[in-house]
Design a protein around this motif. Structure first.
Motif, PDB file in Angstrom:
ATOM      1  N   SER A 193      46.265  32.689  48.532  1.00  0.00           N
ATOM      2  CA  SER A 193      45.406  33.841  48.283  1.00  0.00           C
ATOM      3  C   SER A 193      46.000  35.158  48.777  1.00  0.00           C
ATOM      4  O   SER A 193      45.546  36.217  48.386  1.00  0.00           O
ATOM      5  CB  SER A 193      44.035  33.617  48.903  1.00  0.00           C
TER       6      SER A 193
ATOM      7  N   GLU B 222      43.402  40.595  40.089  1.00  0.00           N
ATOM      8  CA  GLU B 222      42.010  41.019  40.259  1.00  0.00           C
ATOM      9  C   GLU B 222      41.795  42.428  39.719  1.00  0.00           C
ATOM     10  O   GLU B 222      40.784  42.704  39.059  1.00  0.00           O
ATOM     11  CB  GLU B 222      41.613  40.957  41.734  1.00  0.00           C
TER      12      GLU B 222
ATOM     13  N   THR C 288      40.808  30.772  35.538  1.00  0.00           N
ATOM     14  CA  THR C 288      40.270  32.039  35.068  1.00  0.00           C
ATOM     15  C   THR C 288      38.870  31.768  34.540  1.00  0.00           C
ATOM     16  O   THR C 288      38.674  30.871  33.724  1.00  0.00           O
ATOM     17  CB  THR C 288      41.158  32.639  33.959  1.00  0.00           C
TER      18      THR C 288
ATOM     19  N   LYS D 140      47.761  38.187  43.500  1.00  0.00           N
ATOM     20  CA  LYS D 140      46.317  37.952  43.464  1.00  0.00           C
ATOM     21  C   LYS D 140      45.570  39.275  43.326  1.00  0.00           C
ATOM     22  O   LYS D 140      44.710  39.415  42.454  1.00  0.00           O
ATOM     23  CB  LYS D 140      45.856  37.198  44.710  1.00  0.00           C
TER      24      LYS D 140
ATOM     25  N   ASP E 124      41.775  42.309  35.954  1.00  0.00           N
ATOM     26  CA  ASP E 124      40.514  41.747  35.467  1.00  0.00           C
ATOM     27  C   ASP E 124      39.371  42.758  35.561  1.00  0.00           C
ATOM     28  O   ASP E 124      38.515  42.809  34.681  1.00  0.00           O
ATOM     29  CB  ASP E 124      40.173  40.459  36.220  1.00  0.00           C
ATOM     30  N   ARG E 125      39.382  43.577  36.609  1.00  0.00           N
ATOM     31  CA  ARG E 125      38.368  44.645  36.701  1.00  0.00           C
ATOM     32  C   ARG E 125      38.552  45.653  35.568  1.00  0.00           C
ATOM     33  O   ARG E 125      37.570  46.135  34.980  1.00  0.00           O
ATOM     34  CB  ARG E 125      38.432  45.341  38.057  1.00  0.00           C
TER      35      ARG E 125
ATOM     36  N   THR F 276      36.927  36.684  36.265  1.00  0.00           N
ATOM     37  CA  THR F 276      37.159  36.454  37.690  1.00  0.00           C
ATOM     38  C   THR F 276      38.143  35.302  37.852  1.00  0.00           C
ATOM     39  O   THR F 276      38.440  34.594  36.887  1.00  0.00           O
ATOM     40  CB  THR F 276      35.854  36.142  38.448  1.00  0.00           C
ATOM     41  N   GLN F 277      38.612  35.122  39.072  1.00  0.00           N
ATOM     42  CA  GLN F 277      39.607  34.102  39.345  1.00  0.00           C
ATOM     43  C   GLN F 277      39.035  33.013  40.232  1.00  0.00           C
ATOM     44  O   GLN F 277      38.187  33.268  41.074  1.00  0.00           O
ATOM     45  CB  GLN F 277      40.832  34.679  40.074  1.00  0.00           C
TER      46      GLN F 277
END
Length: 131
Positions: free
Chosen positions: A2, A11, A86, A7, A14-15, A67-68
């Motif tokens: 993480s 993120e 995903t 990572k 994805d946002r 989201t992941q």
């Protein structure tokens, strides 16, 4: 895994997808990147990838949230393979579930300035073999 810098990068991308900030999203891709839009359909280069994301947003009635889940990053020679869960959440459309979990595969390349850029975006992962 993480704490890997990819990572946070994924993120943020994805946002940008959820916010439909496609200009910001294109900053995560290499000029020569490839996106698997769906099995049998790929987009190559930032222009095609941007158009694909616009079409995806429209298809899902502008309701997609990405989201992941679990993530593994394997690095070698300024290249990283990312294997991760995903999760796509939408309002649902055409008998599609409102939540879809995929085991995605992504390939990133680190440029000469040290910035990671996505060169292959395959949210379908090995499910492509089922097509």
């Amino acid at each position: 895994m993480s704490s890997h810098p990819l990572k946070a990068l994924i993120e943020a991308a994805d946002r940008a997808i959820g916010a439909e900030d496609f200009d910001a999203l294109m900053e995560f891709y290499a000029e020569d990147a490839t996106l698997v839009v769906k099995p049998g359909l790929i987009a190559s280069g930032k222009e095609q990838i941007r158009r694909a994301f616009v079409a995806i947003a429209e298809y899902f009635d502008h309701s997609i949230v990405v989201t992941q889940g679990d993530m593994q990053v394997i690095e070698g020679a300024d290249t990283a393979l990312v294997v991760m869960e995903t999760v796509l959440q939408t309002s649902g459309k055409d008998d599609m579930p409102a939540s879809i979990t995929r085991r995605a595969t992504y390939v990133f390349r680190r440029d000469t300035s040290g910035k990671w850029l996505c060169v292959i975006d395959n949210s379908y992962g090995t499910d492509l073999l089922n097509s």
